[in-house]
Scaffold this motif. Sequence first.
Motif, short mmCIF file in Angstrom:
data_model
loop_
_atom_site.label_atom_id
_atom_site.label_comp_id
_atom_site.label_asym_id
_atom_site.label_seq_id
_atom_site.Cartn_x
_atom_site.Cartn_y
_atom_site.Cartn_z
N LYS A 265 0.84 -1.20 0.00
CA LYS A 265 0.00 0.00 0.00
C LYS A 265 0.87 1.25 0.00
O LYS A 265 1.92 1.29 0.63
N LEU B 288 0.80 5.12 1.11
CA LEU B 288 0.10 6.00 2.02
C LEU B 288 0.61 7.43 1.86
O LEU B 288 1.80 7.65 1.64
N LEU C 39 -3.56 10.56 -4.10
CA LEU C 39 -3.35 9.19 -4.56
C LEU C 39 -4.49 8.76 -5.47
O LEU C 39 -5.66 8.94 -5.14
N THR D 220 -4.35 3.35 -3.65
CA THR D 220 -3.55 3.08 -2.46
C THR D 220 -2.90 1.71 -2.55
O THR D 220 -1.83 1.50 -2.00
N THR D 221 -3.55 0.79 -3.26
CA THR D 221 -2.97 -0.53 -3.47
C THR D 221 -2.05 -0.47 -4.68
O THR D 221 -2.47 -0.07 -5.77
#
Length: 63
Positions: free
Chosen positions: A2, A4, A34, A37-38
């Motif tokens: 992920k 962040l 973003l 996020t993954t």
Amino acid sequence: MKLLLDSTRCQGYGLCQEPAPELIDLDEWGYARLRETTVPDDAAEAAAAAVAACPNSALKLVK
């Protein structure tokens, strides 16, 4: 993995977006947002480069 973003640390330099445009957008003032996020496996290197490019440590990768 992920990606962040601590938006309170972002100063709008926009350096993170260049290595990872598929993961990071910039708003009208240059602050990071973003897209995802993954982080896909094929974008892990770009995400790491974006984290390294941020002078304020606003981005972080976690597993």
